[in-house]
Design a protein around this motif. Structure first.
Motif, short mmCIF file in Angstrom:
data_model
loop_
_atom_site.label_atom_id
_atom_site.label_comp_id
_atom_site.label_asym_id
_atom_site.label_seq_id
_atom_site.Cartn_x
_atom_site.Cartn_y
_atom_site.Cartn_z
N LEU A 106 0.85 -1.19 0.00
CA LEU A 106 0.00 0.00 0.00
C LEU A 106 0.88 1.24 0.00
O LEU A 106 1.78 1.37 0.83
CB LEU A 106 -0.90 0.01 1.23
N VAL A 107 0.62 2.14 -0.95
CA VAL A 107 1.40 3.38 -1.05
C VAL A 107 0.43 4.56 -0.91
O VAL A 107 -0.34 4.85 -1.82
CB VAL A 107 2.15 3.49 -2.39
N PRO A 108 0.44 5.24 0.26
CA PRO A 108 -0.39 6.43 0.38
C PRO A 108 0.22 7.57 -0.44
O PRO A 108 1.43 7.78 -0.43
CB PRO A 108 -0.34 6.76 1.88
N ILE A 109 -0.65 8.27 -1.17
CA ILE A 109 -0.19 9.33 -2.06
C ILE A 109 -0.94 10.61 -1.74
O ILE A 109 -2.15 10.67 -1.88
CB ILE A 109 -0.41 8.96 -3.55
N GLY A 110 -0.20 11.63 -1.31
CA GLY A 110 -0.80 12.94 -1.06
C GLY A 110 -0.49 13.86 -2.23
O GLY A 110 -1.27 14.03 -3.14
N ASN A 111 0.70 14.40 -2.21
CA ASN A 111 1.17 15.29 -3.27
C ASN A 111 1.76 14.44 -4.40
O ASN A 111 2.72 13.71 -4.18
CB ASN A 111 2.23 16.22 -2.69
N PRO A 112 1.22 14.53 -5.62
CA PRO A 112 1.71 13.67 -6.70
C PRO A 112 3.18 13.91 -7.06
O PRO A 112 3.88 12.99 -7.46
CB PRO A 112 0.79 13.99 -7.88
N GLU A 113 3.67 15.13 -6.86
CA GLU A 113 5.07 15.42 -7.19
C GLU A 113 6.03 14.74 -6.22
O GLU A 113 7.11 14.31 -6.60
CB GLU A 113 5.30 16.93 -7.20
N ARG A 114 5.63 14.62 -4.96
CA ARG A 114 6.49 13.99 -3.96
C ARG A 114 6.32 12.48 -3.90
O ARG A 114 7.05 11.81 -3.18
CB ARG A 114 6.23 14.58 -2.58
N ALA A 115 5.35 11.94 -4.62
CA ALA A 115 5.06 10.51 -4.54
C ALA A 115 5.72 9.69 -5.63
O ALA A 115 5.66 8.47 -5.59
CB ALA A 115 3.55 10.30 -4.58
N VAL A 116 6.35 10.33 -6.59
CA VAL A 116 6.94 9.59 -7.71
C VAL A 116 7.95 8.57 -7.22
O VAL A 116 7.91 7.40 -7.62
CB VAL A 116 7.57 10.56 -8.75
#
Length: 114
Positions: A7-17
């Motif tokens: 499971l990968v929580p993703i908030g800000n798409p730029e910081r989640a790459v």
């Protein structure tokens, strides 16, 4: 015991790459499934005090803008996740139990991200 789901929580798409890319690489090694999870804030909960003193029309406009912004970020998250899956060669779709190969899926929900 083997890893079946990451499971990968993703908030800000730029910081989640980077975290998404690492999860996908790990999934390829382990034949696991990666689930990306993005939680959109509920505009009604996000702005209860920001609209105090505003007319009903203005308050609705502020909520509408917040909802639009939330939807736009969710769209960017979905696009980033799909692009990362393509780059890693991991197909998107649900994984059958004990099926070989890595897979990935994206879930967007509304609520409070903590």
């Amino acid at each position: 015991m083997s890893v079946k789901t990451i499971l990968v929580p993703i908030g800000n798409p730029e910081r989640a790459v980077e975290p998404v890319s690492v999860a996908l690489a790990l999934a390829r090694r382990l034949d696991a499934h990666v689930t990306g999870l993005h939680v959109k804030p509920d505009a009604k909960e996000l702005l209860p005090y920001a609209t105090l003193g505003l007319s009903a029309k203005m308050a609705e406009s502020v909520r509408g803008a917040a909802e639009h912004n939330s939807e736009e970020i969710a769209k960017q998250v979905r696009e980033m996740f799909a692009a990362a899956c393509d780059a890693a060669g991991v197909p998107m779709g649900e994984k059958a139990l004990d099926a070989p190969g890595a897979t990935a899926s994206m879930k967007v929900d509304s609520g409070r991200a903590r």
